[in-house]
Write an enzyme that holds these catalytic residues in place. Structure first.
Site, PDB file in Angstrom:
ATOM      1  N   GLN A  75       5.665   1.589   1.676  1.00  0.00           N
ATOM      2  CA  GLN A  75       5.461   2.796   2.468  1.00  0.00           C
ATOM      3  C   GLN A  75       6.458   2.886   3.632  1.00  0.00           C
ATOM      4  OE1 GLN A  75       0.768   2.429   2.621  1.00  0.00           O
ATOM      5  NE2 GLN A  75       1.424   4.410   3.386  1.00  0.00           N
ATOM      6  N   HIS A  76       6.586   4.099   4.144  1.00  0.00           N
ATOM      7  CA  HIS A  76       7.199   4.413   5.437  1.00  0.00           C
ATOM      8  C   HIS A  76       8.724   4.379   5.485  1.00  0.00           C
ATOM      9  CE1 HIS A  76       3.166   4.064   7.032  1.00  0.00           C
ATOM     10  NE2 HIS A  76       3.122   2.757   6.872  1.00  0.00           N
ATOM     11  N   ASP A 110       2.525   1.783  -1.883  1.00  0.00           N
ATOM     12  CA  ASP A 110       2.033   0.536  -2.466  1.00  0.00           C
ATOM     13  C   ASP A 110       0.548   0.324  -2.249  1.00  0.00           C
ATOM     14  OD1 ASP A 110       2.392   0.097   0.258  1.00  0.00           O
ATOM     15  OD2 ASP A 110       3.674  -1.664   0.016  1.00  0.00           O
TER      16      ASP A 110
END
Length: 475
Positions: free
Chosen positions: A73-74, A230
């Site tokens: 992520q991110h 994820d």
């Protein structure tokens, strides 16, 4: 869907790329592949594509009808007008934007304003803070940015384009979009004003697909699912449903819960994410989990199995020792400069077994705090699913029900992010062939159930941990 259809799931994590090929109806894994990613907190996205080619080579994807990507992520992937990468991607674990996060929170009116806007209070891991850092520290590169995507989005785009990225085909899903800091799970819409606040202007963003919606097809005709983050893929791979709490003990510690309503925590402890099924995934992340155990084992001159044996030889409460496990600072609570603290030491309790037990209890107490934060937002845990590398420890399995205050189910070891992506691909394939309101049922087998036998003991451990935490924070 043909009875012999195969689907593939990709787990493009910080450390590696893993691919599993499964039977679409049952989830049985028939083939697997893996390739390493480079170390570091900034990586050129080409490395992820190269690893995917390596992990899926040798005919691994032969006969696959659909696939999807679960990704870390991110991470900020900034693209120019031709779809080329502007700079190395800044990953979730890159902390250089901590100051930018503080600026953005203050500018909007504080944590409550962010929680109301997008369900989460941004910290350095969030994409929106990395965009602010880019605008402030690399303005020439920032001016070249025409689109911003996440790691899984980038891989999906390259799969659709045969290795190239077409800005007109960018797609993501609700789960991963909810970790950017400029998409609201409550409204299902981008907050482009927050993107503009961070970067200084608006850019192209990927369209947000529904859970069973396909992003398109590869040049070879393979259906490509929406993909997801994820944590969302792991919940899907585990078959988590409303009332299930997933506690993941990897490099970081994660407590997440499938929930029927969006959440907004003005305190910033809980990130109000969406999940990969159309529901929501409120989540608490700590920086310190499995590495607490490996560091303690090294200090005691043993390995993880030896640490487990020592911890099981000590009484609950570790003879009065309490470990605050902030060995790498901490994200939840926000203590980036904190260090670990061992308190309650006496000549009588300074024994290796007690130190080992304190490490296990301290790591789990940090996650128990996360579980309490979820409860405060209305999450009512039905069961706890314990996963990740440290979940294999006998001591962790024995202590977890006490400290977490709930029965614990330990699923068999598995690549649950990749499995979740494969299950999403199977769902998209079924939806293409006439509708599928829910993902296919894939039953994990061989789980170990650890009951909660002594709630009072765990309450005492958590109480001593809370006292030590309060004392250290107040000094």
């Amino acid at each position: 869907m043909p009875t012999d259809a195969l689907v593939a799931g990709v787990d493009s994590s910080t450390q590696s790329c893993k691919v599993v090929v499964c039977e679409a109806r049952t989830g049985r894994v028939v083939r697997e592949g893996r390739a390493a990613h480079p170390d570091g907190s900034e990586v050129h996205p080409d490395a992820w594509w190269t690893a995917l080619q390596e992990a899926s080579g040798g005919g691994l994807l032969e006969g696959v009808s659909a696939l999807a990507v679960g990704g870390q992520q991110h991470g900020m992937v900034a693209l120019d007008g031709d779809g080329a990468v502007v700079r190395d991607a800044l990953l979730w674990n890159d902390g250089r934007s901590a100051g930018a996060a503080e600026e953005l929170v203050d500018e909007l009116g504080g944590p409550g304003a962010w929680a109301s806007a997008v369900g989460s209070v941004p910290v350095a891991s969030f994409t929106v803070t990395k965009l602010r850092w880019l605008a402030e520290h690399e303005p020439e590169r920032a001016r070249r940015v025409e689109a911003v995507v996440l790691p899984h989005d980038h891989l999906t785009a390259r799969l659709l384009g045969g290795g190239r990225v077409d800005l007109g085909r960018l797609a993501t899903d609700r789960g991963d979009a909810s970790g950017t800091g400029y998409w609201s799970p409550a409204t299902g819409e981008y907050r482009e004003d927050l993107l503009e606040r961070a970067l200084g202007r608006r850019t192209a963003l990927p369209r947000v697909l529904g859970p069973a919606e396909a992003a398109g097809r590869t040049p070879d005709g393979v259906l490509v699912g929406a993909g997801t983050g994820d944590n969302m893929a792991a919940a899907l791979g585990l078959g988590a449903e409303p009332g299930d709490v997933v506690v993941s003990l990897g490099t970081s510690g994660v407590v997440s819960a499938v929930h029927d309503a969006p959440t907004a925590d003005a305190a910033g402890l809980v990130a109000g994410f969406a999940d990969a099924t159309g529901r929501f995934l409120p989540l608490v992340c700590t920086l310190n989990a499995a590495r607490v155990l490996t560091a303690t084992a090294a200090m005691l001159g043993t390995d993880l199995d030896g640490l487990s044996e020592l911890a099981l030889a000590a009484p609950p409460g570790a003879g009065g020792l309490v470990l605050l496990p902030y060995l790498d600072g901490e994200r939840t609570p926000v203590l980036p400069d904190a260090t670990g603290t061992l308190t309650g030491m006496t000549r009588a309790n300074m024994q290796p077994a007690n130190v080992a037990r304190a490490a296990v209890e301290g790591m789990l107490c940090g996650l128990a705090d996360g579980l309490e934060a979820l409860r405060a937002l209305g999450v009512q845990p039905r069961r706890v699913l314990l996963v990740g590398g440290a979940a294999r420890s006998a001591a962790v399995q024995a202590v977890a029900p006490q400290v977490l205050g709930a029965p614990v189910t330990v699923p068999p070891p598995g690549e649950y992010v990749a499995l979740g992506a494969a299950r999403q691909a199977a769902w998209a394939l079924a939806a293409q062939e006439g509708g599928a309101p829910e993902p296919p049922v894939w039953e994990p087998r061989g789980a170990v159930v650890r009951p909660l036998e002594d709630p009072a003991t765990g309450a005492g451990v958590r109480s001593r941990y809370a006292e030590a935490r309060h004392f250290v924070h107040s000094v």
